[in-house]
Write an enzyme that holds these catalytic residues in place. Structure first.
Site, short mmCIF file in Angstrom:
data_model
loop_
_atom_site.label_atom_id
_atom_site.label_comp_id
_atom_site.label_asym_id
_atom_site.label_seq_id
_atom_site.Cartn_x
_atom_site.Cartn_y
_atom_site.Cartn_z
N GLY A 15 142.67 75.47 -16.00
CA GLY A 15 141.40 74.87 -16.38
C GLY A 15 141.26 74.80 -17.89
O GLY A 15 140.18 74.99 -18.44
N ARG A 18 139.01 71.39 -20.64
CA ARG A 18 137.68 71.14 -21.21
C ARG A 18 136.85 72.42 -21.16
O ARG A 18 137.30 73.44 -20.62
CB ARG A 18 136.99 70.01 -20.46
CG ARG A 18 136.74 70.29 -18.99
CD ARG A 18 135.80 69.25 -18.41
NE ARG A 18 135.10 69.84 -17.30
CZ ARG A 18 135.17 69.38 -16.04
NH1 ARG A 18 135.88 68.32 -15.76
NH2 ARG A 18 134.50 69.98 -15.08
N TYR A 157 129.71 81.67 -5.39
CA TYR A 157 130.28 81.83 -6.75
C TYR A 157 130.29 83.31 -7.16
O TYR A 157 131.29 83.82 -7.69
CB TYR A 157 129.43 80.99 -7.70
CG TYR A 157 129.88 80.93 -9.13
CD1 TYR A 157 130.97 80.13 -9.52
CD2 TYR A 157 129.20 81.65 -10.12
CE1 TYR A 157 131.36 80.05 -10.85
CE2 TYR A 157 129.58 81.57 -11.46
CZ TYR A 157 130.66 80.77 -11.81
OH TYR A 157 131.04 80.69 -13.14
N LYS A 161 133.49 85.62 -8.11
CA LYS A 161 133.62 86.20 -9.45
C LYS A 161 133.63 87.73 -9.40
O LYS A 161 134.32 88.38 -10.19
CB LYS A 161 132.50 85.68 -10.36
CG LYS A 161 132.59 84.17 -10.65
CD LYS A 161 133.89 83.80 -11.35
CE LYS A 161 133.87 82.38 -11.91
NZ LYS A 161 135.13 82.03 -12.60
N ILE A 190 127.09 79.69 -21.10
CA ILE A 190 127.92 79.11 -22.16
C ILE A 190 127.79 77.59 -22.08
O ILE A 190 127.80 77.02 -20.97
CB ILE A 190 129.40 79.52 -21.98
CG1 ILE A 190 129.55 81.06 -21.88
CG2 ILE A 190 130.25 78.96 -23.12
CD1 ILE A 190 129.20 81.87 -23.11
#
Ligand code: NAD
Length: 245
Positions: A15, A18, A157, A161, A190
């Site tokens: 990844g 970007r 998610y 994580k 972020i």
């Protein structure tokens, strides 16, 4: 992959095309790594990252594969470590598909778990096997504050994580004696495509009262990849403006 004569240390960033991955790729190239930039499908973004690195005098190459495709990932890793050592792996590829659990589809659960967590098996296993044989290497996994605090609408998610954190701590114990250090970073909010719809009131609740920059995550990766972190393994470093302590 084209064979490139490289004497520099080599880093693979999944990844890396970007967002946070781009900032990590640029920072590692500036630190002197030859960066192998993985991405899934958006070649234009990957080429933009490649150009930024080349224009700055760095070294990199593009290597697309889908981290959630076990066969594709293991073939790619076998190829990447075939002729030259891999010194650093940054597991950064990730997706979100937010929904309250009561409304969540099987596809939302499966895609988020396979991209964010199952990729640990497909990508990290061949990389750490190679590094342990070389008795040297660093692995940095990009987890998330969600996996520490839990977030409504992110059961899939947050599970993925949090799972990464357990995997990092266990693997750090397995690989330490073979000279491979494994750590996790947990970013908060972020500024990337992934956070473009975050409501401003959530950002106001961050103790540092602003959103973080991808470069602020990349700086910690640089530290964990460098000589000053030689006694750090199995750790989870929050880069979150204080939103979770
Ligand atoms: P982004 O959407 O801007 O970038 C995601 C990257 O992952 C892209 O390069 C994309 O090509 C790649 N990717 C997605 N699925 C892939 C797959 N199956 N195979 C290969 N590559 C794939 O996201 P970002 O904000 O830069 O996030 C990067 C990482 O940081 C993710 O793991 C994310 O969960 C994590 N993170 C982000 C934030 C944030 O606030 N942005 C916070 C915490 C954690």
């Amino acid at each position: 992959m084209e064979s490139v004569a490289v004497s520099k240390k080599r880093a693979l960033v999944t990844g890396g095309s970007r967002g946070i991955g781009r900032a990590i790729s640029r920072r590692l190239a500036a630190d002197g790594f030859h960066v192998i930039i993985n991405y899934r499908s958006n070649r234009a973004e990957a080429e933009a990252t490649e150009k930024l690195i080349l224009d700055a005098g760095g070294h990199c190459e593009l290597y697309p594969f889908d981290v959630s495709d076990r066969a594709a990932a293991s073939d790619a890793l076998a190829d990447i470590v075939k002729d030259q050592p891999l010194d650093l792996l940054v597991l950064c590829a990730g997706i979100r598909s937010d929904e309250l659990l009561v409304f969540m589809s099987e596809a939302q659960w499966d895609s988020v778990l396979s991209t964010n967590l199952a990729s640990f098996f497909s990508v990290v296993k061949p990389a750490v096997t190679h590094m342990m044989l070389n008795r040297s290497g660093r692995i940095v996994v990009i987890s998330s504050t969600s996996g520490e605090s839990g977030v409504a609408g992110q059961v899939n998610y947050a599970a993925a994580k949090a799972g990464l954190i357990g995997a990092v701590k266990s693997l750090a114990r397995e690989s330490a004696k073979r000279g491979v250090l494994v750590n996790a970073i947990t970013p908060g909010f972020i500024e990337t495509d992934m956070t473009e719809n975050v409501p401003p009131e959530l950002i106001k609740g961050v103790p540092l009262a602003r959103i973080g920059k991808p470069e602020e995550v990349a700086g910690v990766v640089s530290f964990l990849a460098g000589p000053d972190s030689s006694y750090i393994t199995g750790q989870v470093i929050g880069v979150n403006g204080g939103v979770y302590m």
